[in-house]
Design an enzyme around this catalytic site. Structure first.
Site, PDB file in Angstrom:
ATOM      1  N   ARG A 102      33.102 -16.968 -73.828  1.00  0.00           N
ATOM      2  CA  ARG A 102      32.313 -18.185 -73.997  1.00  0.00           C
ATOM      3  C   ARG A 102      30.848 -17.974 -73.648  1.00  0.00           C
ATOM      4  O   ARG A 102      29.966 -18.504 -74.334  1.00  0.00           O
ATOM      5  CB  ARG A 102      32.927 -19.317 -73.149  1.00  0.00           C
ATOM      6  CG  ARG A 102      32.216 -20.665 -73.252  1.00  0.00           C
ATOM      7  CD  ARG A 102      31.844 -21.065 -74.663  1.00  0.00           C
ATOM      8  NE  ARG A 102      32.957 -21.007 -75.599  1.00  0.00           N
ATOM      9  CZ  ARG A 102      32.822 -21.049 -76.914  1.00  0.00           C
ATOM     10  NH1 ARG A 102      31.598 -21.111 -77.457  1.00  0.00           N
ATOM     11  NH2 ARG A 102      33.864 -20.992 -77.707  1.00  0.00           N
ATOM     12  N   LYS A 137       8.788 -25.256 -72.586  1.00  0.00           N
ATOM     13  CA  LYS A 137       9.736 -26.295 -73.002  1.00  0.00           C
ATOM     14  C   LYS A 137      11.072 -25.632 -73.355  1.00  0.00           C
ATOM     15  O   LYS A 137      11.482 -25.567 -74.513  1.00  0.00           O
ATOM     16  CB  LYS A 137       9.172 -27.094 -74.176  1.00  0.00           C
ATOM     17  CG  LYS A 137       7.919 -27.874 -73.797  1.00  0.00           C
ATOM     18  CD  LYS A 137       7.328 -28.602 -74.993  1.00  0.00           C
ATOM     19  CE  LYS A 137       6.043 -29.334 -74.606  1.00  0.00           C
ATOM     20  NZ  LYS A 137       5.406 -30.005 -75.767  1.00  0.00           N
ATOM     21  N   LYS A 169      -4.231 -27.997 -67.463  1.00  0.00           N
ATOM     22  CA  LYS A 169      -4.025 -28.988 -68.502  1.00  0.00           C
ATOM     23  C   LYS A 169      -4.697 -30.310 -68.123  1.00  0.00           C
ATOM     24  O   LYS A 169      -5.373 -30.395 -67.101  1.00  0.00           O
ATOM     25  CB  LYS A 169      -2.531 -29.157 -68.763  1.00  0.00           C
ATOM     26  CG  LYS A 169      -1.898 -27.890 -69.360  1.00  0.00           C
ATOM     27  CD  LYS A 169      -0.414 -28.020 -69.518  1.00  0.00           C
ATOM     28  CE  LYS A 169      -0.027 -29.032 -70.567  1.00  0.00           C
ATOM     29  NZ  LYS A 169      -0.437 -28.609 -71.939  1.00  0.00           N
ATOM     30  N   GLU A 202      -7.182 -26.282 -70.999  1.00  0.00           N
ATOM     31  CA  GLU A 202      -6.954 -27.168 -72.138  1.00  0.00           C
ATOM     32  C   GLU A 202      -8.192 -28.005 -72.422  1.00  0.00           C
ATOM     33  O   GLU A 202      -8.848 -28.513 -71.505  1.00  0.00           O
ATOM     34  CB  GLU A 202      -5.770 -28.087 -71.839  1.00  0.00           C
ATOM     35  CG  GLU A 202      -5.457 -29.077 -72.953  1.00  0.00           C
ATOM     36  CD  GLU A 202      -4.301 -30.000 -72.594  1.00  0.00           C
ATOM     37  OE1 GLU A 202      -3.153 -29.541 -72.693  1.00  0.00           O
ATOM     38  OE2 GLU A 202      -4.559 -31.149 -72.203  1.00  0.00           O
ATOM     39  N   ASP A 224      -6.113 -28.525 -77.959  1.00  0.00           N
ATOM     40  CA  ASP A 224      -4.916 -29.350 -77.976  1.00  0.00           C
ATOM     41  C   ASP A 224      -5.063 -30.594 -78.843  1.00  0.00           C
ATOM     42  O   ASP A 224      -5.971 -31.399 -78.652  1.00  0.00           O
ATOM     43  CB  ASP A 224      -4.566 -29.758 -76.542  1.00  0.00           C
ATOM     44  CG  ASP A 224      -3.201 -30.407 -76.444  1.00  0.00           C
ATOM     45  OD1 ASP A 224      -2.234 -29.806 -76.927  1.00  0.00           O
ATOM     46  OD2 ASP A 224      -3.115 -31.506 -75.874  1.00  0.00           O
TER      47      ASP A 224
END
Length: 285
Positions: A102, A137, A169, A202, A224
């Protein structure tokens, strides 16, 4: 970026934790009906199409579970596969094969999906100098696998985590009191702590890019959520003073246009957070 040794440590932790989670105090389904002396052989069968990924990881899983198992690889990581292809054979104790099954399938199905999606982006960028990057992410606990899959698909890894690169950021900038303050404080911190980390900043507007360029020591500017026109203006404004990266909702339908604006990198969280697992199975032979 993290070292090979650090990356391997992450892989080892993933395997150990996944086996702990899945097996617990024993695979009682196998223990109850299969003798410990029984030997078996199984094949990894493709029931889909795309880029296969996770073969090397599977070998590590089998070795962790039972280092006497033998794996015969027919198709290497990064190869295009189709329905009916056999990727590898594994041979050894039947109980061991079932114990590893698995984890091998879960990992390879997801890694192959990520590699397949990444390859699509790479192909769309062919002929440009722009490279595709992943992001943070990722699925908690298996980031190393997902970033490994991006590499197999022909993409490049962004920073691995919060500790191997500085990325200022919007919230960092706002909490620090502005771009210049954030950069100056960051450079002072790196000096005080004797750390050698690259700095990405950013930018939300052309005006912010102008302010970033007033400071030395910035490795890359993250452009961005800019439109195409402003991205071209940003690249021209930066003019090679540091590397450029576009991000923010860039899809397969828009990635080529952003690359043609002249950016060095495009980052996409979709490489890892929006994929459908490749259909694979491990069948006894």
């Amino acid at each position: 970026m993290i070292s090979k040794a650090q990356f391997q440590k992450e892989i080892d932790l993933i395997i150990a934790n996944a086996i702990r989670e899945d097996v617990g105090d024993g695979d009682h389904s196998s223990l109850s009906c299969i003798p410990s002396s029984a030997k078996g052989k199984a094949k990894l069968l493709v029931k889909d199409e795309g880029i296969i990924a996770g073969v090397e990881f599977a070998k590590q899983v089998f070795a962790h579970v039972d280092d006497t198992m033998k794996v015969e690889v027919l198709i290497e990581d990064g190869t295009k596969v189709k329905y009916g292809d056999i990727v590898f054979y594994v041979e050894g104790a039947s109980q061991s094969i079932l114990k590893a099954e698995r984890l091998v399938l879960n990992a390879m199905q997801r890694m192959s999906a990520i590699a397949t999606k990444t390859k699509k982006f790479v192909d769309l960028l062919e002929g440009t100098s722009t490279k595709i990057l992943d992001t943070r992410k990722t699925t908690p606990g298996i980031r190393a696998l997902e970033k490994w899959a991006v590499k197999i698909g022909g993409g490049e890894n962004h920073r691995f985590a919060l500790y191997d690169m500085i990325m200022l950021k919007d919230n960092h900038i706002d909490f620090a009191g502005g771009i210049t303050n954030a950069i100056n404080k960051t450079k002072a911190y790196l000096k005080d702590t004797n750390r050698d980390l690259k700095i990405i900043v950013e930018a939300r507007s052309l005006k912010e890019i102008e302010e970033i360029l007033e400071s030395d020591g910035v490795y890359r500017i993250l452009i961005d959520n800019f439109n195409y026109e402003d991205t071209r203006k940003a690249v021209k404004l930066i003019g090679g003073k540091c590397l450029t990266e576009s991000s923010g909702g860039i899809t397969e339908s828009t990635v080529r246009k952003y690359a043609e604006c002249g950016v060095d990198y495009i980052s996409s969280g979709a490489l890892t957070h929006s994929v459908y697992n490749m259909d694979l199975s491990l069948k006894a032979v």
